[in-house]
Scaffold this motif. Structure first.
Motif, PDB file in Angstrom:
ATOM      1  N   ARG A 173       2.409   1.716  -3.506  1.00 14.11           N
ATOM      2  CA  ARG A 173       1.387   2.118  -4.476  1.00 14.11           C
ATOM      3  C   ARG A 173       1.010   3.587  -4.258  1.00 14.11           C
ATOM      4  O   ARG A 173       0.878   4.349  -5.207  1.00 14.11           O
ATOM      5  N   TRP A 174       0.830   3.994  -2.982  1.00 13.02           N
ATOM      6  CA  TRP A 174       0.488   5.376  -2.676  1.00 13.02           C
ATOM      7  C   TRP A 174       1.576   6.323  -3.175  1.00 13.02           C
ATOM      8  O   TRP A 174       1.296   7.352  -3.775  1.00 13.02           O
ATOM      9  N   HIS A 175       2.846   5.932  -2.960  1.00 15.28           N
ATOM     10  CA  HIS A 175       3.955   6.774  -3.408  1.00 15.28           C
ATOM     11  C   HIS A 175       3.972   6.915  -4.934  1.00 15.28           C
ATOM     12  O   HIS A 175       4.157   8.010  -5.468  1.00 15.28           O
ATOM     13  N   GLY A 198       0.814  -1.207   0.000  1.00 19.65           N
ATOM     14  CA  GLY A 198       0.000   0.000   0.000  1.00 19.65           C
ATOM     15  C   GLY A 198       0.847   1.255   0.000  1.00 19.65           C
ATOM     16  O   GLY A 198       0.548   2.230  -0.690  1.00 19.65           O
ATOM     17  N   LYS A 199       1.940   1.233   0.758  1.00 14.16           N
ATOM     18  CA  LYS A 199       2.815   2.398   0.850  1.00 14.16           C
ATOM     19  C   LYS A 199       3.472   2.690  -0.503  1.00 14.16           C
ATOM     20  O   LYS A 199       3.522   3.837  -0.965  1.00 14.16           O
ATOM     21  N   VAL A 216       1.453   6.621  -7.005  1.00 14.67           N
ATOM     22  CA  VAL A 216       0.321   7.445  -7.433  1.00 14.67           C
ATOM     23  C   VAL A 216       0.619   8.912  -7.158  1.00 14.67           C
ATOM     24  O   VAL A 216       0.316   9.791  -7.968  1.00 14.67           O
ATOM     25  N   ARG A 217       1.235   9.190  -6.026  1.00 13.17           N
ATOM     26  CA  ARG A 217       1.505  10.571  -5.633  1.00 13.17           C
ATOM     27  C   ARG A 217       2.492  11.252  -6.578  1.00 13.17           C
ATOM     28  O   ARG A 217       2.336  12.424  -6.905  1.00 13.17           O
TER      29      ARG A 217
END
Length: 128
Positions: free
Chosen positions: A89-91, A86-87, A93-94
């Motif tokens: 993927r979030w990075h 999750g971390k 996307v960001r």
């Protein structure tokens, strides 16, 4: 008055002796090493053909035609890759270009997006 010269016959081959012609190079002469290589490859292809047509399983595969097994490790299939955390993927996307915010910050601290700048610039283009 000078008479025109007739065309000369082509020069004889170097090995021509009293009517026997032995040309040094013919269109069908091949490099001997290359022809041996092609013969060897032809024999290998026939052995490979016998291998894949063999229904009893008594023939062995020819190593020349075998694909390397470790190729999968070098270039894995995209669907075989593990799931991203999750971390991570979030990075991703960001920091993706679609979510990258480009601001113009004025000395007053006000931020203006690139879309606002485009609108403002198109308005001021026609003011003259």
């Amino acid at each position: 008055m000078m008479s025109p010269q007739l065309p000369q016959p082509p020069a004889p081959y170097p090995g021509e002796v009293q009517g026997h012609c032995t040309p040094m190079h013919t269109p069908f002469s091949l490099d001997n090493g290359r022809s041996l290589e092609l013969d060897r490859f032809y024999k290998l292809t026939q052995q490979q053909r016998e291998f894949y047509q063999d229904k009893t399983g008594t023939r062995h595969p020819i190593p020349y035609f075998m694909l390397p097994e470790k190729e999968k490790e070098k270039y894995p299939h995209p669907l075989d890759l593990p799931q991203l955390s999750g971390k991570t993927r979030w990075h991703l996307v960001r920091v993706s270009p679609e979510n990258l915010h480009t601001y113009q910050t004025f000395p007053s601290g006000k931020r203006v997006t690139s879309q606002e700048r485009e609108v403002r610039d198109s308005f001021f283009e026609y003011r003259a």
